[in-house]
Design a protein around this motif. Structure first.
Motif, PDB file in Angstrom:
ATOM      1  N   GLU A  52       0.839  -1.204   0.000  1.00 13.59           N
ATOM      2  CA  GLU A  52       0.000   0.000   0.000  1.00 13.59           C
ATOM      3  C   GLU A  52       0.873   1.254   0.000  1.00 13.59           C
ATOM      4  O   GLU A  52       0.558   2.238  -0.676  1.00 13.59           O
ATOM      5  CB  GLU A  52      -0.933   0.011   1.210  1.00 13.59           C
ATOM      6  N   ILE A  53       1.962   1.215   0.730  1.00 16.99           N
ATOM      7  CA  ILE A  53       2.897   2.346   0.736  1.00 16.99           C
ATOM      8  C   ILE A  53       3.505   2.501  -0.658  1.00 16.99           C
ATOM      9  O   ILE A  53       3.611   3.610  -1.179  1.00 16.99           O
ATOM     10  CB  ILE A  53       3.987   2.151   1.807  1.00 16.99           C
ATOM     11  N   ASP A  54       3.857   1.384  -1.294  1.00 13.89           N
ATOM     12  CA  ASP A  54       4.427   1.423  -2.644  1.00 13.89           C
ATOM     13  C   ASP A  54       3.453   2.015  -3.657  1.00 13.89           C
ATOM     14  O   ASP A  54       3.867   2.594  -4.657  1.00 13.89           O
ATOM     15  CB  ASP A  54       4.840   0.022  -3.095  1.00 13.89           C
ATOM     16  N   ASP A  55       2.148   1.869  -3.424  1.00 11.28           N
ATOM     17  CA  ASP A  55       1.136   2.417  -4.334  1.00 11.28           C
ATOM     18  C   ASP A  55       0.982   3.924  -4.188  1.00 11.28           C
ATOM     19  O   ASP A  55       0.381   4.572  -5.043  1.00 11.28           O
ATOM     20  CB  ASP A  55      -0.227   1.757  -4.085  1.00 11.28           C
ATOM     21  N   GLY A  56       1.474   4.499  -3.101  1.00  8.01           N
ATOM     22  CA  GLY A  56       1.351   5.928  -2.876  1.00  8.01           C
ATOM     23  C   GLY A  56      -0.017   6.297  -2.331  1.00  8.01           C
ATOM     24  O   GLY A  56      -0.790   5.436  -1.906  1.00  8.01           O
ATOM     25  N   GLY A  69     -10.046  18.543  -4.698  1.00 13.02           N
ATOM     26  CA  GLY A  69      -9.440  17.431  -5.431  1.00 13.02           C
ATOM     27  C   GLY A  69      -8.460  16.671  -4.558  1.00 13.02           C
ATOM     28  O   GLY A  69      -8.524  16.718  -3.324  1.00 13.02           O
ATOM     29  N   ARG A  70      -7.539  15.991  -5.205  1.00 13.48           N
ATOM     30  CA  ARG A  70      -6.566  15.183  -4.482  1.00 13.48           C
ATOM     31  C   ARG A  70      -5.147  15.521  -4.927  1.00 13.48           C
ATOM     32  O   ARG A  70      -4.900  15.751  -6.105  1.00 13.48           O
ATOM     33  CB  ARG A  70      -6.838  13.698  -4.702  1.00 13.48           C
ATOM     34  N   ALA A  71      -4.247  15.530  -3.959  1.00 15.50           N
ATOM     35  CA  ALA A  71      -2.818  15.668  -4.224  1.00 15.50           C
ATOM     36  C   ALA A  71      -2.236  14.256  -4.222  1.00 15.50           C
ATOM     37  O   ALA A  71      -2.531  13.456  -3.331  1.00 15.50           O
ATOM     38  CB  ALA A  71      -2.155  16.531  -3.160  1.00 15.50           C
ATOM     39  N   LEU A  72      -1.442  13.957  -5.233  1.00 17.47           N
ATOM     40  CA  LEU A  72      -0.873  12.617  -5.383  1.00 17.47           C
ATOM     41  C   LEU A  72       0.547  12.580  -4.823  1.00 17.47           C
ATOM     42  O   LEU A  72       1.371  13.436  -5.155  1.00 17.47           O
ATOM     43  CB  LEU A  72      -0.863  12.226  -6.855  1.00 17.47           C
ATOM     44  N   TYR A  73       0.816  11.580  -3.988  1.00 16.08           N
ATOM     45  CA  TYR A  73       2.132  11.403  -3.365  1.00 16.08           C
ATOM     46  C   TYR A  73       2.579   9.959  -3.566  1.00 16.08           C
ATOM     47  O   TYR A  73       1.811   9.024  -3.334  1.00 16.08           O
ATOM     48  CB  TYR A  73       2.077  11.738  -1.872  1.00 16.08           C
ATOM     49  N   ASP A  74       3.820   9.803  -4.034  1.00 14.81           N
ATOM     50  CA  ASP A  74       4.370   8.481  -4.335  1.00 14.81           C
ATOM     51  C   ASP A  74       5.744   8.322  -3.706  1.00 14.81           C
ATOM     52  O   ASP A  74       6.466   9.308  -3.534  1.00 14.81           O
ATOM     53  CB  ASP A  74       4.500   8.302  -5.852  1.00 14.81           C
ATOM     54  N   ARG A  81      13.298   1.774   1.596  1.00 15.86           N
ATOM     55  CA  ARG A  81      11.960   1.240   1.868  1.00 15.86           C
ATOM     56  C   ARG A  81      11.684   1.362   3.353  1.00 15.86           C
ATOM     57  O   ARG A  81      12.587   1.288   4.183  1.00 15.86           O
ATOM     58  CB  ARG A  81      11.852  -0.231   1.449  1.00 15.86           C
ATOM     59  N   PRO A  82      10.417   1.527   3.701  1.00 19.71           N
ATOM     60  CA  PRO A  82      10.071   1.699   5.119  1.00 19.71           C
ATOM     61  C   PRO A  82      10.460   0.485   5.957  1.00 19.71           C
ATOM     62  O   PRO A  82      10.333  -0.651   5.527  1.00 19.71           O
ATOM     63  CB  PRO A  82       8.556   1.853   5.118  1.00 19.71           C
ATOM     64  N   ARG A  91       9.358   8.642   3.100  1.00 17.32           N
ATOM     65  CA  ARG A  91       8.867   9.884   2.513  1.00 17.32           C
ATOM     66  C   ARG A  91       8.025   9.555   1.292  1.00 17.32           C
ATOM     67  O   ARG A  91       8.340   8.618   0.558  1.00 17.32           O
ATOM     68  CB  ARG A  91      10.030  10.779   2.098  1.00 17.32           C
ATOM     69  N   LEU A  92       6.976  10.339   1.087  1.00 18.82           N
ATOM     70  CA  LEU A  92       6.175  10.262  -0.129  1.00 18.82           C
ATOM     71  C   LEU A  92       6.311  11.615  -0.822  1.00 18.82           C
ATOM     72  O   LEU A  92       6.127  12.656  -0.179  1.00 18.82           O
ATOM     73  CB  LEU A  92       4.710   9.950   0.189  1.00 18.82           C
TER      74      LEU A  92
END
Length: 99
Positions: A52-56, A69-74, A81-82, A91-92
């Motif tokens: 799920e973290i990898d999906d952003g 709207g939405r701000a996208l973070y990846d 990796r966490p 960090r995203l």
């Protein structure tokens, strides 16, 4: 640092700005949001699985290109990796906005 940046700095995404303790909790796990409209906020990822973290994340905000709207973070491929445990573990990075 402008007024919006001061308001956001050190806060956890989703917590009310007038919450008496809008900062991180010692037993939770967080991702730091880097860049974009939510720069400086922490995202609680305590219950997230690694994939799920990898999906952003697509995070609702009034501060982006499209209010409401939405701000996208990846995750950045170059970032480590966490690792498990409390605190800020990854960090995203901001990658754009979507309505």
């Amino acid at each position: 640092m402008n007024g919006d940046e001061q308001l956001l700095s050190g806060r956890v995404y989703g917590r009310d700005h007038d919450d008496p303790n809008p900062g991180p909790l010692p037993h939770q796990t967080y991702a730091a949001l880097v860049g974009g409209p939510l720069d400086g906020l922490l995202l609680d990822i305590t219950a997230w699985r690694p994939e799920e973290i990898d999906d952003g994340a697509a995070l609702m905000t009034e501060l982006g290109r499209w209010p409401g709207g939405r701000a996208l973070y990846d995750p950045c491929p170059d970032d480590p990796r966490p690792s498990g445990g409390p605190g800020v573990v990854c960090r995203l990075h901001y990658s754009g906005d979507t309505p």
